[in-house]
Design a protein around this motif. Structure first.
Motif, PDB file in Angstrom:
ATOM      1  N   VAL A  83      -1.043 -10.704  10.626  1.00  0.00           N
ATOM      2  CA  VAL A  83       0.128 -10.310  11.429  1.00  0.00           C
ATOM      3  C   VAL A  83       1.321 -10.043  10.515  1.00  0.00           C
ATOM      4  CG1 VAL A  83       1.773 -11.112  13.161  1.00  0.00           C
ATOM      5  CG2 VAL A  83      -0.663 -11.540  13.483  1.00  0.00           C
ATOM      6  N   PHE A  84       1.497 -10.888   9.508  1.00  0.00           N
ATOM      7  CA  PHE A  84       2.619 -10.706   8.581  1.00  0.00           C
ATOM      8  C   PHE A  84       2.516  -9.364   7.854  1.00  0.00           C
ATOM      9  CE2 PHE A  84       4.128 -10.897   4.202  1.00  0.00           C
ATOM     10  CZ  PHE A  84       5.481 -11.113   4.408  1.00  0.00           C
ATOM     11  N   PHE A  85       1.360  -9.066   7.278  1.00  0.00           N
ATOM     12  CA  PHE A  85       1.223  -7.841   6.489  1.00  0.00           C
ATOM     13  C   PHE A  85       1.213  -6.583   7.350  1.00  0.00           C
ATOM     14  CE2 PHE A  85      -0.561 -10.654   3.054  1.00  0.00           C
ATOM     15  CZ  PHE A  85       0.410 -10.340   2.105  1.00  0.00           C
ATOM     16  N   ALA A  86       0.979  -6.725   8.660  1.00  0.00           N
ATOM     17  CA  ALA A  86       0.982  -5.564   9.557  1.00  0.00           C
ATOM     18  C   ALA A  86       2.402  -5.076   9.846  1.00  0.00           C
ATOM     19  CB  ALA A  86       0.274  -5.906  10.863  1.00  0.00           C
ATOM     20  N   GLN A  87       3.414  -5.832   9.445  1.00  0.00           N
ATOM     21  CA  GLN A  87       4.796  -5.399   9.643  1.00  0.00           C
ATOM     22  C   GLN A  87       5.109  -4.177   8.783  1.00  0.00           C
ATOM     23  OE1 GLN A  87       7.739  -8.960  10.135  1.00  0.00           O
ATOM     24  NE2 GLN A  87       6.244  -9.558   8.572  1.00  0.00           N
ATOM     25  N   SER A  88       6.220  -3.536   9.078  1.00  0.00           N
ATOM     26  CA  SER A  88       6.660  -2.406   8.266  1.00  0.00           C
ATOM     27  C   SER A  88       7.100  -2.900   6.892  1.00  0.00           C
ATOM     28  CB  SER A  88       7.836  -1.690   8.941  1.00  0.00           C
ATOM     29  OG  SER A  88       8.987  -2.514   8.895  1.00  0.00           O
ATOM     30  N   LEU A  94      12.459  -7.733   3.464  1.00  0.00           N
ATOM     31  CA  LEU A  94      13.588  -8.606   3.779  1.00  0.00           C
ATOM     32  C   LEU A  94      13.405  -9.994   3.169  1.00  0.00           C
ATOM     33  CD1 LEU A  94      14.218  -7.698   7.538  1.00  0.00           C
ATOM     34  CD2 LEU A  94      15.596  -7.040   5.550  1.00  0.00           C
ATOM     35  N   ILE A  95      12.165 -10.333   2.803  1.00  0.00           N
ATOM     36  CA  ILE A  95      11.934 -11.665   2.221  1.00  0.00           C
ATOM     37  C   ILE A  95      11.457 -11.555   0.771  1.00  0.00           C
ATOM     38  CG2 ILE A  95      11.583 -12.979   4.349  1.00  0.00           C
ATOM     39  CD1 ILE A  95       8.613 -12.598   3.990  1.00  0.00           C
ATOM     40  N   ILE A  96      12.133 -10.694   0.036  1.00  0.00           N
ATOM     41  CA  ILE A  96      11.913 -10.603  -1.405  1.00  0.00           C
ATOM     42  C   ILE A  96      12.998 -11.412  -2.093  1.00  0.00           C
ATOM     43  CG2 ILE A  96      11.901  -9.099  -3.429  1.00  0.00           C
ATOM     44  CD1 ILE A  96      10.807  -6.880  -1.722  1.00  0.00           C
ATOM     45  N   ASP A  97      12.602 -12.342  -2.963  1.00  0.00           N
ATOM     46  CA  ASP A  97      13.573 -13.105  -3.735  1.00  0.00           C
ATOM     47  C   ASP A  97      14.182 -12.204  -4.805  1.00  0.00           C
ATOM     48  OD1 ASP A  97      14.077 -15.020  -6.285  1.00  0.00           O
ATOM     49  OD2 ASP A  97      14.416 -16.113  -4.421  1.00  0.00           O
ATOM     50  N   ASP A  98      15.410 -12.511  -5.208  1.00  0.00           N
ATOM     51  CA  ASP A  98      16.079 -11.712  -6.236  1.00  0.00           C
ATOM     52  C   ASP A  98      15.274 -11.665  -7.534  1.00  0.00           C
ATOM     53  OD1 ASP A  98      18.137 -11.238  -4.504  1.00  0.00           O
ATOM     54  OD2 ASP A  98      19.420 -12.844  -5.284  1.00  0.00           O
ATOM     55  N   PRO A 147      11.343 -18.383   0.561  1.00  0.00           N
ATOM     56  CA  PRO A 147      11.969 -17.657   1.662  1.00  0.00           C
ATOM     57  C   PRO A 147      11.572 -18.298   2.993  1.00  0.00           C
ATOM     58  CG  PRO A 147      10.038 -16.483   0.914  1.00  0.00           C
ATOM     59  CD  PRO A 147      10.194 -17.669   0.000  1.00  0.00           C
ATOM     60  N   SER A 148      12.237 -17.921   4.049  1.00  0.00           N
ATOM     61  CA  SER A 148      11.921 -18.452   5.388  1.00  0.00           C
ATOM     62  C   SER A 148      11.586 -17.301   6.330  1.00  0.00           C
ATOM     63  CB  SER A 148      13.097 -19.255   5.937  1.00  0.00           C
ATOM     64  OG  SER A 148      13.331 -20.392   5.161  1.00  0.00           O
ATOM     65  N   PRO A 149      10.333 -16.822   6.276  1.00  0.00           N
ATOM     66  CA  PRO A 149       9.964 -15.701   7.159  1.00  0.00           C
ATOM     67  C   PRO A 149      10.083 -16.108   8.631  1.00  0.00           C
ATOM     68  CG  PRO A 149       8.020 -16.697   6.145  1.00  0.00           C
ATOM     69  CD  PRO A 149       9.194 -17.324   5.482  1.00  0.00           C
ATOM     70  N   GLN A 150      10.692 -15.251   9.421  1.00  0.00           N
ATOM     71  CA  GLN A 150      10.872 -15.531  10.844  1.00  0.00           C
ATOM     72  C   GLN A 150       9.684 -15.056  11.685  1.00  0.00           C
ATOM     73  OE1 GLN A 150      13.660 -17.373  11.708  1.00  0.00           O
ATOM     74  NE2 GLN A 150      13.788 -17.375   9.473  1.00  0.00           N
ATOM     75  N   TYR A 151       8.827 -14.264  11.048  1.00  0.00           N
ATOM     76  CA  TYR A 151       7.700 -13.680  11.791  1.00  0.00           C
ATOM     77  C   TYR A 151       6.475 -13.699  10.895  1.00  0.00           C
ATOM     78  CZ  TYR A 151       5.062 -10.353  14.610  1.00  0.00           C
ATOM     79  OH  TYR A 151       4.095  -9.754  15.395  1.00  0.00           O
TER      80      TYR A 151
END
Length: 351
Positions: A83-88, A94-98, A147-151
């Protein structure tokens, strides 16, 4: 089909053959004696230790069954990963660390060639302290933060539960490996007491139209202590067989974990056990998912052969190095093409 991006093209000697050799030889080891026992059966444990010793010497890889990790937890994580990787791409970025680590990224290189995959990394300990850079003369410390993925919903909770199971299994395996080397069962635990640098990785390999040119992950050896891998039914892991240097496809075994010893165990054992080269093939029709857990020691660990294994007949074969400095150097060089060779343990080999 179009042209393949040259960043993904493997050097000719590393390009995969499309014929397949499947491994029957990689041992499958039943961990029941240490997982489900009601009372210690010394003969069963002794037999298990011998199996581990043989697998580490002959292959550097083995599979484990009856390992105690709840199947429903693994299935929940596998589903959430899809489900996570199916996102755009925009949502995932949005959850890439610097620093490019941990979090999402899709530009990892292995031996200077880009891997055909995208990944999400999550630290076992949050935050994880690491050296500020790989300069031996700099003692500055920084920290990596998850990171804190919301989805998808509860993603972080599932990952954290799974990591706890991986750590439990990792310590059990380290006890068996210690016993197989003739040292005390808890010998390796001191390296994990403080500032552990373990992390979980979620891999997604999209279908690839260039199976003769690209690899999901190029040939490499793992730099840490142990890797505990869950691969799906598609498969794709290949191991270089020590006896003849042939690439062997590891057929997926339902609910098993694939274990390989990393560079640190090669050094701790003073070359009694070898960290073995492996890679991941691509698939032209199916996407593939895999979930490795990299079981690594504290960043301030000094990596060197165990004193108990060193004597006049078997002198130390490596000079010591600081794991944290090594790790930071490797991470800094993983996400872009380099002009020089990545740091390897043979750079620390004594003449």
């Amino acid at each position: 089909m179009g042209e393949v991006d040259s960043a993904f093209i493997q050097n000719p000697e590393n390009r995969p053959k499309l014929s397949i050799i499947q491994a029957k030889g990689i041992p499958v080891i039943n961990l029941s004696p240490i997982i489900h026992h009601t009372a210690q059966d010394s003969s069963a444990i002794e037999s298990l230790v011998k199996e581990i010793a043989s697998a580490c010497k002959e292959w550097g890889f083995f599979q484990v069954t009856n390992h105690g990790v709840p199947l429903n937890l693994r299935l929940r994580l596998e589903e959430a990963t899809k489900v996570f990787f199916a996102q755009s791409l925009e949502e995932k970025k949005l959850i890439i660390d610097d620093n490019g680590f941990p979090g999402y990224h899709d530009t990892e290189h292995t031996k200077n060639v880009r891997d055909w995959k995208e990944v999400f990394d999550f630290l076992s300990k949050d935050p994880t302290l690491v050296p500020l850079n790989s300069d031996e003369n700099d003692d500055g410390v920084t920290q990596w933060t998850n990171p804190s993925p919301q989805y998808p919903p509860h993603f972080k909770v599932i990952i954290e539960e799974y990591i706890e199971e991986m750590e439990n299994l990792g310590f059990k395996l380290l006890e068996l490996i210690a016993l197989s080397l003739g040292v005390e069962a808890k010998r390796f635990e001191e390296f994990y007491i403080k500032n552990q640098t373990s992390f979980l990785r979620l891999n997604h390999y999209p279908p690839c139209p260039y199976p003769h040119l690209a690899l999901g992950v190029g040939p490499h050896k793992d730099s840490g202590v142990l890797t505990i891998l869950a691969q799906d039914e598609v498969g794709g892991l290949e191991v270089k067989r020590k006896t003849d240097q042939q690439w062997i496809l590891v057929k997926p075994t339902p609910d098993a974990y694939i274990i390989n010893v990393g560079d640190i165990i090669q050094i701790w054992s003073n070359d009694a056990y070898e960290s073995v080269e492996h890679r991941a093939k691509v698939n032209t029709e199916k996407e593939r998912f895999s979930i490795p857990f990299f079981f690594n020691p504290g960043y301030d660990t000094e990596v060197k052969p165990l004193e108990e294994l060193i004597n006049e007949q078997n002198p130390s074969k490596y000079r010591p190095y600081k794991w944290g400095k090594f790790l930071v150097h490797r991470k800094d060089s993983n996400f872009k093409k380099q002009d020089v060779e990545n740091l390897q343990i043979y750079h620390f080999k004594l003449p």
